[in-house]
Design an enzyme around this catalytic site. Structure first.
Site, short mmCIF file in Angstrom:
data_model
loop_
_atom_site.label_atom_id
_atom_site.label_comp_id
_atom_site.label_asym_id
_atom_site.label_seq_id
_atom_site.Cartn_x
_atom_site.Cartn_y
_atom_site.Cartn_z
N LYS A 194 -0.02 -8.00 -2.64
CA LYS A 194 -1.31 -6.80 -3.63
C LYS A 194 -1.02 -5.85 -3.76
CE LYS A 194 -4.56 -5.47 -0.14
NZ LYS A 194 -4.53 -4.31 -0.64
N LYS A 219 -11.50 -4.10 -6.64
CA LYS A 219 -12.84 -4.70 -6.28
C LYS A 219 -14.09 -3.75 -7.26
CE LYS A 219 -11.68 -4.06 -1.62
NZ LYS A 219 -10.33 -3.74 -1.59
N PHE A 220 -13.74 -4.41 -8.39
CA PHE A 220 -14.71 -3.57 -9.30
C PHE A 220 -15.97 -3.77 -9.34
CE2 PHE A 220 -10.85 -5.29 -12.50
CZ PHE A 220 -9.90 -4.71 -12.01
N ASP A 270 -18.99 -1.87 -11.18
CA ASP A 270 -19.97 -0.91 -12.30
C ASP A 270 -20.58 -2.18 -13.13
OD1 ASP A 270 -19.81 1.24 -14.31
OD2 ASP A 270 -17.73 1.58 -13.78
N ASP A 313 0.70 -1.49 -0.31
CA ASP A 313 0.06 -0.04 -0.32
C ASP A 313 1.08 1.14 -0.05
OD1 ASP A 313 -2.02 -1.57 -0.11
OD2 ASP A 313 -2.08 -1.83 2.06
#
Length: 236
Positions: A33, A62-63, A65, A11
């Site tokens: 990740k 985390k798509f 749409d 991150d």
């Protein structure tokens, strides 16, 4: 007890920091990740760089749409080299099935014999019961279970869930249904996460992958911290 695999969350706000940390982790963990912050800053090239270093990459975007957009996003993720991708299960059946199609198209693009792992996000581990939307009267663990079972029906390989839900998900969806658990903390501190577990607790619950960030990347010896976490799991 099956040994879970360790996934270290990189991150960082830019690629050089992430690559520098990955270099310190080589040989200590199989997975890293890449999340929204790093991917937004570095783009698909960060996947290539990390894979060239020998890591498998979980692309944690985390798509969520419309189906056609998610299909294309998953396809592009696989073409870029992602070994694991995820979508929000609240996107529903059509979106999830489009993601499965995008995964297959990405495999054709890369010439892959075995497809990457496609996971569904149930309820974020930063959320507790009081954080659920008003009008959603189900207990949080019931929401997670419904979403997990839906993901199985829609063709996903598993879910992202807290360690507290793993046992019930394995019972309702099968032991081969993958459970990846973020919010892993060796000690009691939970930072911005709510539903946290120690590595030993999550492993005993049946988690297949343990995602750890700051307890490893913030350590003076990140590789040593990663080894220590997995050794504690072996002794659990």
């Amino acid at each position: 007890m099956m040994m879970p695999e360790l996934v270290v969350a990189l991150d960082y706000p830019e690629s050089e920091q992430a690559v520098a940390m990955a270099a310190r982790l080589q040989g200590s963990c199989p997975w890293v990740k890449v999340g929204l912050e790093l991917y937004t800053a570095a783009g698909p090239d960060i996947l290539r760089r990390l894979k060239d270093m020998g890591f498998s990459v979980f692309l944690d975007l985390k798509f969520f749409d419309i189906p056609n957009t998610v299909r294309g996003a998953v396809r592009s993720s696989v073409c870029a080299g992602a070994d694991m991708v995820n979508i929000h299960l609240l996107g529903g059946a059509r979106m999830a099935q489009a993601a499965v199609q995008g995964l297959q198209e990405g495999c054709e693009c890369k010439g892959l014999a075995a497809p990457p792992v496609l996971l569904g996000v149930t309820v974020l581990t930063s959320m507790a019961q009081q954080d659920l939307p008003a009008g959603l009267d189900l207990p949080l663990d019931s929401v997670v279970d419904v979403l997990a079972r839906s993901g199985r029906e829609w063709g996903l390989n598993g879910v992202v869930c807290s360690g507290y839900e793993v046992e019930s998900i394995k019972k309702s969806c099968g032991t081969d249904y993958i459970c990846l658990t973020p919010g892993i903390r060796p000690a009691a501190a939970d930072d911005d996460q709510r539903r946290t577990m120690t590595p030993q607790q999550a492993a005993r619950a049946g988690s297949d992958y343990l995602v750890v960030g700051r307890p490893v990347t913030g350590a003076a010896d990140p590789a040593g911290a990663a080894y220590s976490i997995m050794e504690s799991v072996r002794q659990a």
